[in-house]
Design an enzyme around this catalytic site. Structure first.
Site, PDB file in Angstrom:
ATOM      1  N   GLY A   1       0.838  -1.209   0.000  1.00 36.99           N
ATOM      2  CA  GLY A   1       0.000   0.000   0.000  1.00 36.99           C
ATOM      3  C   GLY A   1       0.866   1.250   0.000  1.00 36.99           C
ATOM      4  O   GLY A   1       1.876   1.300   0.700  1.00 36.99           O
TER       5      GLY A   1
ATOM      6  N   GLU B   1     -10.309  -0.861  11.710  1.00 34.00           N
ATOM      7  CA  GLU B   1     -11.014  -1.784  10.806  1.00 34.00           C
ATOM      8  C   GLU B   1     -10.948  -3.240  11.287  1.00 34.00           C
ATOM      9  O   GLU B   1     -11.832  -4.036  10.995  1.00 34.00           O
ATOM     10  CB  GLU B   1     -10.462  -1.681   9.377  1.00 34.00           C
ATOM     11  CG  GLU B   1      -8.999  -2.068   9.236  1.00 34.00           C
ATOM     12  CD  GLU B   1      -8.448  -1.937   7.825  1.00 34.00           C
ATOM     13  OE1 GLU B   1      -9.185  -1.563   6.901  1.00 34.00           O
ATOM     14  OE2 GLU B   1      -7.242  -2.211   7.647  1.00 34.00           O
TER      15      GLU B   1
ATOM     16  N   HIS C   1      -8.808   5.232   2.252  1.00 36.50           N
ATOM     17  CA  HIS C   1      -7.527   5.592   1.636  1.00 36.50           C
ATOM     18  C   HIS C   1      -7.155   7.066   1.798  1.00 36.50           C
ATOM     19  O   HIS C   1      -6.034   7.447   1.449  1.00 36.50           O
ATOM     20  CB  HIS C   1      -7.536   5.192   0.151  1.00 36.50           C
ATOM     21  CG  HIS C   1      -7.592   3.703  -0.015  1.00 36.50           C
ATOM     22  ND1 HIS C   1      -8.769   3.013   0.125  1.00 36.50           N
ATOM     23  CD2 HIS C   1      -6.632   2.794  -0.243  1.00 36.50           C
ATOM     24  CE1 HIS C   1      -8.520   1.714  -0.032  1.00 36.50           C
ATOM     25  NE2 HIS C   1      -7.236   1.554  -0.260  1.00 36.50           N
TER      26      HIS C   1
ATOM     27  N   ARG D   1     -23.955   8.132  13.231  1.00 36.63           N
ATOM     28  CA  ARG D   1     -23.494   8.050  11.836  1.00 36.63           C
ATOM     29  C   ARG D   1     -22.090   7.467  11.829  1.00 36.63           C
ATOM     30  O   ARG D   1     -21.352   7.595  12.806  1.00 36.63           O
ATOM     31  CB  ARG D   1     -23.442   9.441  11.200  1.00 36.63           C
ATOM     32  CG  ARG D   1     -24.774  10.135  11.120  1.00 36.63           C
ATOM     33  CD  ARG D   1     -25.636   9.453  10.052  1.00 36.63           C
ATOM     34  NE  ARG D   1     -27.025   9.838  10.227  1.00 36.63           N
ATOM     35  CZ  ARG D   1     -27.600  10.860   9.604  1.00 36.63           C
ATOM     36  NH1 ARG D   1     -26.904  11.591   8.777  1.00 36.63           N
ATOM     37  NH2 ARG D   1     -28.873  11.142   9.806  1.00 36.63           N
TER      38      ARG D   1
ATOM     39  N   ASP E   1       0.138   1.305   9.005  1.00 33.43           N
ATOM     40  CA  ASP E   1      -0.330   0.435  10.096  1.00 33.43           C
ATOM     41  C   ASP E   1       0.659   0.395  11.274  1.00 33.43           C
ATOM     42  O   ASP E   1       0.297  -0.018  12.366  1.00 33.43           O
ATOM     43  CB  ASP E   1      -0.526  -1.004   9.598  1.00 33.43           C
ATOM     44  CG  ASP E   1      -1.468  -1.078   8.399  1.00 33.43           C
ATOM     45  OD1 ASP E   1      -2.221  -0.122   8.183  1.00 33.43           O
ATOM     46  OD2 ASP E   1      -1.439  -2.098   7.683  1.00 33.43           O
TER      47      ASP E   1
ATOM     48  N   GLY F   1      -5.506  -0.061   9.334  1.00 32.42           N
ATOM     49  CA  GLY F   1      -4.551  -0.595  10.319  1.00 32.42           C
ATOM     50  C   GLY F   1      -4.461  -2.104  10.350  1.00 32.42           C
ATOM     51  O   GLY F   1      -3.673  -2.663  11.105  1.00 32.42           O
TER      52      GLY F   1
ATOM     53  N   ARG G   1      -3.998   7.387   3.507  1.00 28.56           N
ATOM     54  CA  ARG G   1      -2.730   7.114   2.800  1.00 28.56           C
ATOM     55  C   ARG G   1      -2.370   8.238   1.833  1.00 28.56           C
ATOM     56  O   ARG G   1      -1.283   8.243   1.259  1.00 28.56           O
ATOM     57  CB  ARG G   1      -2.843   5.791   2.042  1.00 28.56           C
ATOM     58  CG  ARG G   1      -3.110   4.599   2.936  1.00 28.56           C
ATOM     59  CD  ARG G   1      -2.364   3.371   2.497  1.00 28.56           C
ATOM     60  NE  ARG G   1      -2.540   3.052   1.116  1.00 28.56           N
ATOM     61  CZ  ARG G   1      -3.139   1.948   0.663  1.00 28.56           C
ATOM     62  NH1 ARG G   1      -3.636   1.075   1.518  1.00 28.56           N
ATOM     63  NH2 ARG G   1      -3.226   1.715  -0.613  1.00 28.56           N
TER      64      ARG G   1
ATOM     65  N   THR H   1       4.629   1.812   6.433  1.00 28.87           N
ATOM     66  CA  THR H   1       3.231   1.365   6.466  1.00 28.87           C
ATOM     67  C   THR H   1       2.474   2.259   7.443  1.00 28.87           C
ATOM     68  O   THR H   1       2.977   2.554   8.541  1.00 28.87           O
ATOM     69  CB  THR H   1       3.030  -0.105   6.907  1.00 28.87           C
ATOM     70  OG1 THR H   1       1.646  -0.285   7.269  1.00 28.87           O
ATOM     71  CG2 THR H   1       3.864  -0.533   8.089  1.00 28.87           C
TER      72      THR H   1
HETATM   73  O1  F6P Z   1      -1.456  -1.996   4.987  1.00 27.65           O
HETATM   74  C1  F6P Z   1      -1.904  -0.726   4.670  1.00 27.65           C
HETATM   75  C2  F6P Z   1      -3.386  -0.723   4.426  1.00 27.65           C
HETATM   76  O2  F6P Z   1      -3.773   0.606   4.173  1.00 27.65           O
HETATM   77  C3  F6P Z   1      -4.226  -1.336   5.541  1.00 27.65           C
HETATM   78  O3  F6P Z   1      -4.395  -0.483   6.631  1.00 27.65           O
HETATM   79  C4  F6P Z   1      -5.498  -1.644   4.793  1.00 27.65           C
HETATM   80  O4  F6P Z   1      -6.234  -2.685   5.403  1.00 27.65           O
HETATM   81  C5  F6P Z   1      -5.001  -2.070   3.451  1.00 27.65           C
HETATM   82  O5  F6P Z   1      -3.718  -1.495   3.288  1.00 27.65           O
HETATM   83  C6  F6P Z   1      -5.888  -1.635   2.299  1.00 27.65           C
HETATM   84  O6  F6P Z   1      -5.344  -2.129   1.135  1.00 27.65           O
HETATM   85  P1  F6P Z   1      -5.768  -1.671  -0.344  1.00 27.65           P
HETATM   86  O7  F6P Z   1      -5.067  -0.402  -0.661  1.00 27.65           O
HETATM   87  O8  F6P Z   1      -5.265  -2.804  -1.183  1.00 27.65           O
HETATM   88  O9  F6P Z   1      -7.234  -1.489  -0.357  1.00 27.65           O
END
Ligand code: F6P
Length: 369
Positions: free
Chosen positions: A13, A242, A292, A286, A147, A190, A295, A145
């Site tokens: 990721g 999650e 994402h 809610r 995470d 995470g 990220r 990461t």
């Molecule tokens: O490992 C990083 C991460 O963002 C996790 O937190 C998440 O579960 C996963 O990647 C999501 O992956 P993708 O970008 O493949 O949807």
């Protein structure tokens, strides 16, 4: 002067902090003064799309984009200001048991005359790096990461930017939650580690934080919410990872199946909780999944700095011929640990010292008691 080639790739990721690390690998490797002192001239090649860039066999033109590109100081000059990865990434696993292409990777390393590899990634990418090292590849790793679940390091690139995103989004939610007297559930990423939810929740002052390392009771969540309202709160923010699970319930997945590294695709606990809580508490609830967004965006100052230090350290390791290791940040120092140690087991929240199992929140004592 002796000439050597370094390949660099980003896998798994994406996150903020990758580009600063690439930039500083290139700048450190190609710095004139350092090259003269080392008496080695390095050339740096960027490998596109993670391990995917190395699994196409010689002559396979199915992907027309060049798999390899030359990186110069000029190319990477401004990269540290950008999020994501300029080299692209993928979740390709060359050691996928259903399609093992590791031999092609080894052939391609020879074909491109790559003497050394810098792999920037999390447990999956660095797991592959470790296997390649055992097959004789001169490789070093850089941890990244959001995470923060890699062992052997206190920091992984991308984490702090993601925590900033969580904090900023929750600041935004607070005003609307308060206006409407609502409960808001914020689902973070995470995987099986609660760091993002815990530190994002602590940074933003969330009322309840639910992490995968501790299975929560829905009744207790409800009790805490009602207690909050009795004390006069107009709204509550719950941060849920999650991978968090209610006691006695299975993990909630977004879709069935696993990726090529065997990971389930998690997600949906926020929605699930919102339904339960609104039924039990009778308060309008809610949920929002940050997904994402965590990220994305430009790297925060910390990720730019750590990317810089990690990139420099990776080249130092190559110069010292210290392979099979990952750059690590430990107790305030940049150091190196064996890749085996980094990918051997996940780094998870220590519930006993870092989590309050009564109030479902961060710890309330730090120095003792
Ligand atoms: O490992 C990083 C991460 O963002 C996790 O937190 C998440 O579960 C996963 O990647 C999501 O992956 P993708 O970008 O493949 O949807």
């Amino acid at each position: 002067m002796e000439k050597k080639r370094i390949g660099v790739l980003t896998g798994g990721g994406d996150c903020a902090g990758l580009n600063p690390a690439i930039k500083w690998v290139v700048k450190t490797a190609m710095d004139d003064r350092l090259q003269r002192a080392r008496k080695i001239q390095y050339e740096v090649l960027g490998i596109r799309d993670g391990w995917k860039g190395l699994v196409l066999p010689d002559g396979d033109e199915s992907d027309l984009a060049p798999r390899i590109c030359t990186l110069t100081e000029e190319t990477v000059r401004t990269w540290d200001r950008y999020g994501g990865t300029m080299l692209g990434t993928s979740r390709t696993n060359p050691y996928d048991p259903k399609n093992n292409r590791s031999k092609i990777v080894l052939e391609n390393l020879e074909r491109y005359h790559l003497d050394y590899l810098v792999a920037i990634g999390g447990e999956d990418t660095l797991g592959v790096a470790h296997k390649l090292y055992l097959e004789g590849v001169k490789i070093v790793g850089i941890p990244k990461t959001i995470d923060k679940d890699l062992s052997g390091t206190d920091y992984t690139l991308g984490f702090e930017t993601a925590v900033n995103v969580i904090t900023e989004e929750i600041d935004r939610l607070r005003t609307t939650a308060g206006s409407h007297r609502r409960i808001f559930i914020v689902e973070t990423m995470g995987r099986h580690a609660g760091w993002l939810a815990l530190e994002g929740g602590e940074s933003s002052g969330a009322y309840i934080i639910l992490i995968p390392e501790y299975n929560f009771e829905i009744n207790r969540v409800n009790e805490l919410l009602l207690e909050g309202r009795e004390k006069g709160a107009r709204y509550e923010i719950i941060v849920v990872a999650e991978g968090a699970q209610p006691a006695g319930c299975p993990e909630i997945v977004k879709e069935e199946g696993v990726d090529s590294f065997g990971h389930k695709i998690l997600g949906g606990i926020g929605e699930f909780l919102a339904k339960w809580i609104s039924q039990m508490s009778k308060i309008e609830t809610r949920s929002i999944t940050l997904s994402h967004l965590q990220r994305g965006g430009v790297p925060c100052a910390y990720d730019r700095r750590m990317g810089r230090y990690f990139g420099i350290a990776a080249v130092d390791m190559i110069v010292k011929e210290d392979f099979g290791k990952m750059v690590s940040y430990r107790n305030g120092w940049i150091t190196a640990v064996p890749l085996r140690e980094a990918v051997g087991k996940l780094n998870l929240v220590d519930v006993q010292t870092q989590y309050d199992t009564e109030r479902y929140n961060g710890r309330r004592t730090i120095l003792g008691g």
